[in-house]
Design a protein around this motif. Sequence first.
Motif, PDB file in Angstrom:
ATOM      1  N   ASP A 100      -9.750  -0.415  -0.872  1.00  0.00           N
ATOM      2  CA  ASP A 100     -10.136  -1.487   0.042  1.00  0.00           C
ATOM      3  C   ASP A 100      -9.443  -2.770  -0.399  1.00  0.00           C
ATOM      4  O   ASP A 100      -9.359  -3.085  -1.593  1.00  0.00           O
ATOM      5  CB  ASP A 100     -11.647  -1.686   0.032  1.00  0.00           C
ATOM      6  CG  ASP A 100     -12.388  -0.550   0.734  1.00  0.00           C
ATOM      7  OD1 ASP A 100     -11.733   0.279   1.395  1.00  0.00           O
ATOM      8  OD2 ASP A 100     -13.624  -0.487   0.604  1.00  0.00           O
ATOM      9  N   ASP A 114      -5.330   2.073   5.137  1.00  0.00           N
ATOM     10  CA  ASP A 114      -4.718   1.269   6.197  1.00  0.00           C
ATOM     11  C   ASP A 114      -3.305   0.867   5.786  1.00  0.00           C
ATOM     12  O   ASP A 114      -2.990   0.734   4.600  1.00  0.00           O
ATOM     13  CB  ASP A 114      -5.522   0.002   6.463  1.00  0.00           C
ATOM     14  CG  ASP A 114      -6.827   0.256   7.190  1.00  0.00           C
ATOM     15  OD1 ASP A 114      -7.029   1.398   7.649  1.00  0.00           O
ATOM     16  OD2 ASP A 114      -7.651  -0.683   7.295  1.00  0.00           O
ATOM     17  N   LYS A 115      -2.472   0.621   6.782  1.00  0.00           N
ATOM     18  CA  LYS A 115      -1.127   0.132   6.506  1.00  0.00           C
ATOM     19  C   LYS A 115      -1.228  -1.277   5.924  1.00  0.00           C
ATOM     20  O   LYS A 115      -2.002  -2.113   6.397  1.00  0.00           O
ATOM     21  CB  LYS A 115      -0.288   0.133   7.784  1.00  0.00           C
ATOM     22  CG  LYS A 115       1.170  -0.247   7.549  1.00  0.00           C
ATOM     23  CD  LYS A 115       2.019   0.051   8.767  1.00  0.00           C
ATOM     24  CE  LYS A 115       3.465  -0.430   8.559  1.00  0.00           C
ATOM     25  NZ  LYS A 115       4.057   0.085   7.311  1.00  0.00           N
ATOM     26  N   ARG A 158      -8.416  -5.060   4.826  1.00  0.00           N
ATOM     27  CA  ARG A 158      -8.022  -3.705   5.203  1.00  0.00           C
ATOM     28  C   ARG A 158      -8.878  -2.687   4.447  1.00  0.00           C
ATOM     29  O   ARG A 158      -9.397  -2.963   3.359  1.00  0.00           O
ATOM     30  CB  ARG A 158      -6.544  -3.439   4.861  1.00  0.00           C
ATOM     31  CG  ARG A 158      -5.570  -4.530   5.318  1.00  0.00           C
ATOM     32  CD  ARG A 158      -5.242  -4.475   6.797  1.00  0.00           C
ATOM     33  NE  ARG A 158      -4.506  -5.651   7.225  1.00  0.00           N
ATOM     34  CZ  ARG A 158      -3.172  -5.760   7.254  1.00  0.00           C
ATOM     35  NH1 ARG A 158      -2.421  -4.720   6.863  1.00  0.00           N
ATOM     36  NH2 ARG A 158      -2.607  -6.870   7.684  1.00  0.00           N
ATOM     37  N   LYS A 159      -8.987  -1.512   5.024  1.00  0.00           N
ATOM     38  CA  LYS A 159      -9.669  -0.402   4.390  1.00  0.00           C
ATOM     39  C   LYS A 159      -8.656   0.475   3.643  1.00  0.00           C
ATOM     40  O   LYS A 159      -7.463   0.484   3.956  1.00  0.00           O
ATOM     41  CB  LYS A 159     -10.412   0.447   5.427  1.00  0.00           C
ATOM     42  CG  LYS A 159     -11.581  -0.273   6.087  1.00  0.00           C
ATOM     43  CD  LYS A 159     -12.687  -0.535   5.091  1.00  0.00           C
ATOM     44  CE  LYS A 159     -13.912  -1.144   5.750  1.00  0.00           C
ATOM     45  NZ  LYS A 159     -14.956  -1.483   4.748  1.00  0.00           N
TER      46      LYS A 159
END
Length: 475
Positions: free
Chosen positions: A222, A212-213, A208-209
């Motif tokens: 990150d 993000d959830k 995920r970045k």
Amino acid sequence: MRKFRLGLATMATAAVAAFGPAALPSPAAAKDIVINMAAPDWLPTRFMQEEFNNSYKAKSGNNVKLVIDFIPWPSFYQRVAASLSSGEKKYQMLVTDSQWLGDFAEGGHYLKLNKLIEADPELKAMLDDMHQVAKDDYSSYPYKTQNYYGFPQFPDDIITYYRKDLFCNPTECANFRKQFNKFLPCYYHEWEDVDWDEWESIGKFFTRKKGDKLGDGIADDDFYGIAFQAGKGYDFSTMQINGLIWEWGGDIWDETQTKPALGIVNSDIAVKAFQRYLDLLKFAPPVAKTGQMDIFVIQDLFMQGKVAAIMDWVGLAKPVIDPKLSKVADKAGFAIGPGKRLPDGSISRWANIGGQPFVLTTWNSDEVVHEALEIVKWWLSTPVQVNFVKHGGQSGMLSVMGDPEYATWAPYNRAYLDSYKWQKDVWHIPEFFPLLTEQQEQFDKAITGQISAKQALDTVATFQDKLLREAGRIK
């Protein structure tokens, strides 16, 4: 007062009758004996020093002191090798990696224990009580023979660490099921069915970045799906890669056989296994591509909450559940590692064993040897082993491993027990260090994108075949 003195005299007479005069030396006869031991600096050896200081009393009546020289892992072999080759005779005992056994046994530094074991019923019983994997990998040279040099100071194997708050999150589970048509493993029995294909899906899914959830919140940086050993230092990459090669049906050179290295080390199967390892790195943190993702880096990444699941040694698990050290202490779960799905649906989980035996050096007096072996007996005694396991260690003794409560003493113990039968070891021969150094060099070039998996293994195989033939290891 006179009656009290008579009582003491009676007890002393009874003790001498039961154990012999040597068991109760007079204060003047007691000797100060120092056992210097080299050891890697980490929890299993720190605990041993503390436990010895707190509880050990020599049966001989001598004043025995264990002084452990704690050496950082990255320089551990070089420091020990320098000491042994210099002739300084600094250490009476060492905690040694199993692959050093041939080098230092043939070099005349490690004491062969067979005669001492046969002469001592307690040591013989302890050898008989050792798990066969521990006996083969921690004690024998040549590998899997009955020539014994050590006893297990700390057994170790690779397990899965995972974030329970993510893998058991209903939304994450539903999304994973929708994306991959698989169940996201939450409970231990679900992890028992995880192969490398699902491990890849996990890596992809949890990358995920920032923003993000993630689970019930938002990724504050990150975030990465998976991490495992990919470090150039010492043996880190080798310990992970060997396991995949074995799982795929390949092999490294085996000193108990007469195989050449060419065609074995660089077989098509080995290349496929190594390529699978390299492909998985894209879902790991960026440090993987630098060749610096060693066992301590991945441990820290997990404790800092930057990765969903890792594979690491069980010996590094205790700090992960310590809230003073770990941001995920209350979120960490542990399971058996992923493996290769076989045609019959079963999973091969071969791995390179970790952990270390301790050994005696060859220049000690009979009295020092006796006291050193008494320390071995103390360490492998059931009460000390149980206490060690309860404080983050593991045991290679069947009588302790077989305790029905073993898996409850720490949340990672079940994974250790279930993984132990799958362990093999790297070379025990004297040439292990140049073999390892070249392998680490070429693996690192492939990990950092400089060469392909095939180029790396071709180079390794050519180097190893030449070295082993020159050493007379390949007939």
